[in-house]
Design a protein around this motif. Structure first.
Motif, PDB file in Angstrom:
ATOM      1  N   UNK A  92      17.524 -12.950 -46.302  1.00 29.80           N
ATOM      2  CA  UNK A  92      18.694 -12.133 -46.642  1.00 29.80           C
ATOM      3  C   UNK A  92      19.117 -11.272 -45.461  1.00 29.80           C
ATOM      4  N   UNK A  93      18.135 -10.739 -44.747  1.00 32.75           N
ATOM      5  CA  UNK A  93      18.426  -9.928 -43.562  1.00 32.75           C
ATOM      6  C   UNK A  93      19.128 -10.782 -42.499  1.00 32.75           C
ATOM      7  N   UNK A  94      18.623 -12.008 -42.337  1.00 32.88           N
ATOM      8  CA  UNK A  94      19.232 -12.923 -41.373  1.00 32.88           C
ATOM      9  C   UNK A  94      20.688 -13.208 -41.758  1.00 32.88           C
ATOM     10  N   UNK A  95      20.933 -13.453 -43.039  1.00 33.79           N
ATOM     11  CA  UNK A  95      22.298 -13.735 -43.502  1.00 33.79           C
ATOM     12  C   UNK A  95      23.243 -12.567 -43.209  1.00 33.79           C
ATOM     13  N   UNK A  96      22.733 -11.353 -43.378  1.00 31.44           N
ATOM     14  CA  UNK A  96      23.563 -10.173 -43.109  1.00 31.44           C
ATOM     15  C   UNK A  96      23.826  -9.992 -41.607  1.00 31.44           C
TER      16      UNK A  96
END
Length: 169
Positions: free
Chosen positions: A73-77
């Protein structure tokens, strides 16, 4: 001729009476193994043993899965603001972490299934010995463990559970 007919009728009558007497002496029973696996003290003990044995690994897997999800999720953001080389590196790392997680989860499930089968085999072995004891004590001719339909009056699962639980105390 009349005498022969009477003898034949008498023989058929006696034969059918003998068959009826034999049919009444045949004693059958049924044991529900699914209930044994759910309700027997040995089965409950085996389940508790498995939970204790595998709870640490399961918790580690859950934690690893949550960590992987958070990282993803952090990567997606952050992906839109990253340099392409950094984004590719991070994506490869996530794929590698996911692969490792999937492998560990698969190994965990295989180990758990293997141990569960071992424990259930021991429970079934003990249960079969008790079934045999009940069958011999109560003079059953046959005990079935699987059937499409069984009349409840032939179900001896409660007797077997009682004997199995008494034997484990």
């Amino acid at each position: 001729m009349k005498s022969l007919s009477r003898h034949f009728t008498l023989a058929v009558l006696l034969g059918s009476m003998a068959f009826a007497v034999q049919a009444q002496e045949f004693k059958a029973g049924f044991v529900n193994t699914d209930r044994l696996f759910r309700e027997a003290n040995t089965a409950k003990a085996a389940q508790a043993k498995l939970e204790q044995e595998f709870s640490k690994r399961e918790k580690e897997l859950v934690d690893q899965g949550n960590s992987l999800k958070a990282a993803s999720e952090k990567f997606e953001r952050e992906a839109p603001t990253m340099a392409e080389s950094q984004r590719n590196t991070r994506q490869r790392q996530l794929v590698e972490q996911d692969r490792d997680f999937q492998r560990k989860r698969r190994e965990f499930q295989e180990d758990l299934n293997s141990r569960k089968n071992e424990e259930l085999a021991q429970v079934l072995d003990r249960a079969n010995k008790v079934v045999k004891q009940v069958a011999e004590a109560e003079k059953y001719d046959v005990i079935l463990q699987e059937a499409v339909y069984i009349n409840p009056k032939y179900d001896i699962t409660d007797k077997v559970l009682k004997a199995l639980n008494a034997a484990t105390k």
